[in-house]
Design a protein around this motif. Structure first.
Motif: not given
Length: 64
Positions: A56-60, A5-9, A11-21
């Motif tokens: 977690a609801i969306f990435v898992l 899931a780490g390479t799914a688009p 998952a990357l979107l959620f990573d960007l949101i979390v990083t921004g916060l």
């Protein structure tokens, strides 16, 4: 089965949101030092925590 899931688009979107916060919280902690700013920073931290739980609801399901 999608695999990692780490390479799914999504998952990357959620990573960007979390990083921004995280960056916004770090900057506010270092720069803004008033009680009002502390309150807003705490609310941002709360949003960050909720976004972690929500992700977690969306990435898992992407792992399957």
């Amino acid at each position: 089965m999608r695999g990692d899931a780490g390479t799914a688009p999504e998952a990357l979107l959620f990573d960007l949101i979390v990083t921004g916060l995280c960056v916004a919280i770090a900057v506010r902690l270092l720069v803004l030092r008033t009680p009002q700013a502390d309150h807003k920073t705490y609310m941002l931290w709360t949003y960050w925590y909720c976004s972690e739980l929500l992700s977690a609801i969306f990435v898992l399901p992407l792992i399957r």
